[in-house]
Scaffold this active site. Structure first.
Site, PDB file in Angstrom:
ATOM      1  N   ARG A   1      -4.624 113.371  26.539  1.00  0.00           N
ATOM      2  CA  ARG A   1      -3.980 112.506  25.508  1.00  0.00           C
ATOM      3  C   ARG A   1      -4.145 113.154  24.124  1.00  0.00           C
ATOM      4  NH1 ARG A   1      -7.196 109.391  28.069  1.00  0.00           N
ATOM      5  NH2 ARG A   1      -6.098 108.798  29.909  1.00  0.00           N
TER       6      ARG A   1
ATOM      7  N   ASP B   1     -10.925  98.090  32.249  1.00  0.00           N
ATOM      8  CA  ASP B   1     -11.358  98.931  31.256  1.00  0.00           C
ATOM      9  C   ASP B   1     -11.075  98.281  29.911  1.00  0.00           C
ATOM     10  OD1 ASP B   1     -11.879 102.184  32.636  1.00  0.00           O
ATOM     11  OD2 ASP B   1     -10.174 100.690  33.536  1.00  0.00           O
TER      12      ASP B   1
ATOM     13  N   GLY C   1     -13.577 108.844  34.865  1.00  0.00           N
ATOM     14  CA  GLY C   1     -14.098 108.945  36.168  1.00  0.00           C
ATOM     15  C   GLY C   1     -14.590 107.656  37.014  1.00  0.00           C
ATOM     16  N   GLY C   2     -14.465 106.577  36.117  1.00  0.00           N
ATOM     17  CA  GLY C   2     -14.687 105.144  36.585  1.00  0.00           C
ATOM     18  C   GLY C   2     -14.266 104.838  37.915  1.00  0.00           C
TER      19      GLY C   2
ATOM     20  N   ASP D   1     -11.057  95.945  37.470  1.00  0.00           N
ATOM     21  CA  ASP D   1     -10.373  97.525  36.717  1.00  0.00           C
ATOM     22  C   ASP D   1     -10.027  97.134  35.166  1.00  0.00           C
ATOM     23  OD1 ASP D   1     -10.195  99.954  36.554  1.00  0.00           O
ATOM     24  OD2 ASP D   1      -8.528 100.160  37.882  1.00  0.00           O
TER      25      ASP D   1
ATOM     26  N   TRP E   1     -12.993 106.762  28.331  1.00  0.00           N
ATOM     27  CA  TRP E   1     -11.770 107.768  28.194  1.00  0.00           C
ATOM     28  C   TRP E   1     -10.702 107.547  27.278  1.00  0.00           C
ATOM     29  CZ3 TRP E   1      -7.262 105.123  29.918  1.00  0.00           C
ATOM     30  CH2 TRP E   1      -7.492 104.128  30.570  1.00  0.00           C
TER      31      TRP E   1
ATOM     32  N   ARG F   1      -7.558  94.853  27.837  1.00  0.00           N
ATOM     33  CA  ARG F   1      -6.976  94.878  28.975  1.00  0.00           C
ATOM     34  C   ARG F   1      -6.935  93.511  29.727  1.00  0.00           C
ATOM     35  NH1 ARG F   1      -7.407 100.196  32.716  1.00  0.00           N
ATOM     36  NH2 ARG F   1      -6.750  99.194  34.892  1.00  0.00           N
TER      37      ARG F   1
ATOM     38  N   ASN G   1      -3.217  98.507  28.183  1.00  0.00           N
ATOM     39  CA  ASN G   1      -3.898  99.526  28.850  1.00  0.00           C
ATOM     40  C   ASN G   1      -4.173 100.655  27.706  1.00  0.00           C
ATOM     41  OD1 ASN G   1      -4.913 101.536  30.706  1.00  0.00           O
ATOM     42  ND2 ASN G   1      -4.045 100.396  32.196  1.00  0.00           N
TER      43      ASN G   1
END
Lengths: 531, 276
Positions: free
Chosen positions: A133, A306, A193-194, A304, A243, A327, A386
């Site tokens: 990013r 995040d 790496g979740g 999920d 992240w 999210r 997201n």
């Protein structure tokens, strides 16, 4: 703050340009703290430390946006998504591409000055594409987090590696995709790496030497507060990555950094408890990495969801606030001095919560958990939003965010942890009966939490959003358009078909008295301006 | 065409011997334990399109049929999962942004799982393929809109590969309830999902009405194929009206229009085409 009311935009610009040229071409910690005062440059991920992604430039505005034209295109020359948020400093543009490519371009022409590509091991484990990013810049170096979990410093003039620090073992699923944040002389970044059951962390490295100065584990170890929010040994593989790029408040010397989902993402059994500090906004002391406060958006998440959205600092009604469109479908406004929740308002379709706790935090209802067979929950796993960067426009006082309405069938199944293997605890699917996915650009009033305007895209987009002093909001779509909206009405004033879906946020800068807006689409960077 | 199982086995053995690449043999072939591990991987990485149990979702083909359109042996399956299928929505491993990148071991587990599902699949066509072919190109009017092997219309999806990629049940459902799941059309490599075959009705500035399906659409323009296969490129802001519908342009073939027997024959025809 409305810059235009203080002094005319262009006088600020010229003054700052003059000062910058005279001082040096290098980015300093002071320049970053005062980044909003030199809108001709874009020196950090969100433009400045506030996280607002607001440009003080107004040469391109609601009167002339219809006349915008492409100025240059730079082809990265690789397949896959480009999620980069470019930086621009005194005529040089720094950006990243797939497979840990980094490059410096002449910001006037798009012609390359240097290119770097990391030689990656064959067995890296990027979760969601071999993406990056963006870089951070300080002094004579730019900083790149890599997919094999190194932080490297590149010479800003040549792209040569100046130092290379190993943060973690990529073979167990650790990677970096985040654009680092410079705070004083530190390079701050969080791990991805979740989906592999890493133990999440946020690191700070000395910009000169690459030596690690502090690490904050986003999952507390034995004896630390919050450790008891994990069942048994589940904390060791509990995820909570970090992240997406946080922000920094120089007034309180606090870094605000959001964290991601607990692992396995779709299975809560085996990790009973709130699972701190997954899905949190963390306030860390910038010098030590010590936790000052935290706010958890989704406790014991099984979807999920995040919370890795850019936290945006807003000052309103005499209060110092931080806003995050999460999210999980709610827009949160938090007091950034103490982490206390001010308000939480839905900004998209959600079915998981119909009540709030005593703090005003939305709580999960009895149908919120995935089942073995699977059942429909909204938002879907990709979330109402997201990682796409939002923007706050101090002129309209609106928070603009890319949003989607999408529901998924969430299912769960036992899955043993194996190092380096995907660790989901099952997965999600689109529902047959579900309505088509809808994508929006929404304008939220942080004072009330109400959606004041919205624009419906043809399909959901992953584009970030930029607002400018010209009364414009810029964003892209999945069909490849780059669009300039009237910030007040969200009516499109101009668009350009770039021929590739957008997964990146726009940035703005100015050179030779000309304003540019740059965004990545497909596998290329596009620069736009007035004829 | 349906081939006796023995022939297929011999063909697979030949291909396996002929395959030059080393390490392209499935190390887990036939392992129940690895197939179970592969089921989790499949759920995470594949089920979004190929459905639970590999029986086909809205966009991905049914993988429980022993004969697959693009892969004829494990090495080819490995190759396809690793690098995708050009020109289709099938992405290369680790690039779809949805699942996670898989290791070689995990890909072999998935292949092992898919084979374990083939054994339990039971969707052999019941009808008469020759009869079905006559109906498809004749009285049932399928070929007015659908093409098979280069013959037929262009308004609906080409059905040459449909028999290989869909179960009998899915094909029957698509004919009886065409709107329940709209077919996927144009696929753009970098877009999350392909364009659907949505019906559209527009009225142009001069009052002309056009009905058809969307070939492609963004927020500012739309490309429509009308019912006589004419393509119209239109800018939305110049239209008097623009209406999209998730009702398929395909008529709903109830038992009154098409008997169960005739439908089985058409399904058998499509299956025979796909088996080639």
């Amino acid at each position: 703050m409305n810059l235009r009311r203080v002094v005319p935009q262009w006088s600020i610009m010229f003054l700052a340009a003059l000062l910058a040229t005279q001082a040096s071409a290098q980015v300093t910690s002071d320049r970053l703290v005062n980044a909003a005062k030199e809108p001709q440059n874009w020196m950090t991920y969100s433009g400045d430390y506030s996280g607002r992604r607001f440009s003080g430039l107004d040469q391109i505005n609601t009167d002339n946006a219809h006349a915008m034209v492409p100025k240059w295109v730079y082809q990265v020359g690789a397949t896959g998504k480009v999620e980069t948020s470019p930086l621009e400093v005194d005529g040089v543009l720094y950006a990243t591409g797939q497979d840990d490519r980094a490059f410096a371009l002449d910001a006037r022409t798009g012609r390359p000055l240097w290119m770097y590509q990391r030689q990656l091991p064959a067995d890296i484990r990027p979760c969601c594409g071999r993406v990056n990013r963006g870089v951070a810049i300080l002094g004579d170096k730019v900083f790149l987090g890599t997919l094999d979990a190194h932080l490297i410093a590149l010479d800003a003039k040549t792209g040569a590696v100046r130092w290379d620090s190993t943060a973690a073992d990529y073979r167990t699923g650790n990677s970096f995709t985040v654009a680092p944040l410079i705070v004083k002389n530190l390079v701050v970044l969080g791990v991805s790496g979740g989906e592999y059951g890493v133990r999440g962390f946020i690191d700070a490295y000395d910009a000169d030497t690459g030596e690690r100065k502090w690490r904050f584990y986003t999952i507390p170890g034995p004896g630390e507060p919050g450790h008891d929010t994990w069942e048994g040994d589940s904390w060791k593989v509990g995820g909570a990555p970090a992240w997406n790029t946080g922000t920094y408040d120089p007034a309180t010397n606090q870094i605000f950094w959001p964290t991601g989902n607990p692992a396995p993402s779709n299975r809560g059994e085996g990790r009973a408890g709130d699972n701190l500090y997954s899905n949190c906004l963390l306030a860390l002391d910038a010098d030590t990495g010590r936790l000052k406060w935290y706010f958890q958006f989704t406790k014991h998440d099984e979807h999920d969801w995040d919370a890795t959205q850019v936290p945006v600092m807003i000052d309103a009604v005499g209060r110092r606030l931080v806003a995050q469109a999460d999210r999980n479908g709610f827009f949160y406004v938090i007091d950034r001095t103490n982490g206390k929740l001010i308000s939480a308002s839905p900004y998209g379709k959600q079915t998981w919560s119909d009540a709030k706790d005593s703090d005003g935090r939305p709580t999960a209802n009895k149908n919120a958990s995935p089942t073995l067979k699977g059942h429909t929950i909204c938002p879907g796993a990709l979330g109402t939003t997201n990682f796409m960067a939002p923007t706050y426009d101090p002129q309209t006082k609106m928070f603009y965010v890319t949003a989607r309405d999408q529901c998924d069938i969430f299912s769960t199944a036992p899955q043993p942890y194996e190092p380096g293997h995907a660790f989901y605890g099952s997965a999600y699917f689109p529902s047959d009966e579900a309505e088509p996915y809808l994508g929006f650009l929404k304008a939220i009033d942080p004072a009330s939490g109400e959606i004041k305007q919205k624009f419906q895209h043809t399909s959901p987009t992953w584009s970030g959003v930029l607002s400018t002093a010209g009364g414009l909001v810029f964003s892209g779509d999945a069909e490849g358009n780059f669009i300039a909206f009237d910030a007040a009405s969200l009516k499109p004033l101009w668009h350009f078909q770039m021929g590739g879906a957008v997964y990146a946020p726009p940035v703005a800068f100015a050179l030779d008295e000309k304003q540019y807006v740059v965004i990545a689409a497909g596998s290329a960077l596009y620069a736009f301006g007035l004829p | 065409m349906f081939r006796p199982r023995g022939v297929v086995t011999i063909a697979l053995v030949c291909l396996a011997i002929a395959a030059p690449a080393t390490g392209q043999r499935n190390p887990f072939a036939g392992s129940v334990k690895e197939a179970k591990a592969g089921e989790y991987e499949f759920r995470i990485n594949c089920a979004l399109c190929h459905g639970l149990g590999a029986k086909g979702g809205g966009r991905g083909p049914d993988l429980t049929r022993a004969q697959k359109k693009h892969a004829h042996n494990d090495a080819e399956m490995f190759q396809i999962i690793s690098t995708g299928i050009p020109g289709t929505a099938m992405p290369a491993n680790g690039t779809n942004g949805q699942g996670v990148g898989m290791t070689d071991e995990e890909i072999w587990q998935i292949i092992t799982y898919i084979h374990s599902q083939e054994a339990s699949a039971s969707s052999k066509p019941l009808g008469n393929a020759a009869q079905g072919k006559e109906l498809f190109f004749g009285d049932a009017n399928c070929s007015l809109c659908h093409m098979v092997n280069g013959k037929g219309g262009r308004l609906g999806p080409d059905l040459t590969g449909a028999g290989a990629g869909r179960t009998r049940e899915a094909l029957i459902d698509s004919v009886r309830n065409p709107s329940r799941r709209l077919a996927w059309g144009l696929n753009e490599a970098t877009k999350e999902f392909p364009q659907e075959y949505e019906s559209v009705t527009v009225v142009t500035a001069d009052g002309k009405q056009i009905k058809g399906v969307t070939l492609n659409e963004d927020s500012f323009s739309v490309q429509i194929m009308d019912t006589s296969e004419q393509i119209h490129l239109l800018e939305k802001d110049k239209l008097r009206s623009f209406q999209k519908s998730r009702e398929s342009a395909m008529p709903k073939y109830g038992p009154d229009l098409l008997s169960d027997k005739d439908l089985e024959d058409i399904v058998a025809f499509l299956a025979s085409v796909g088996a080639k």
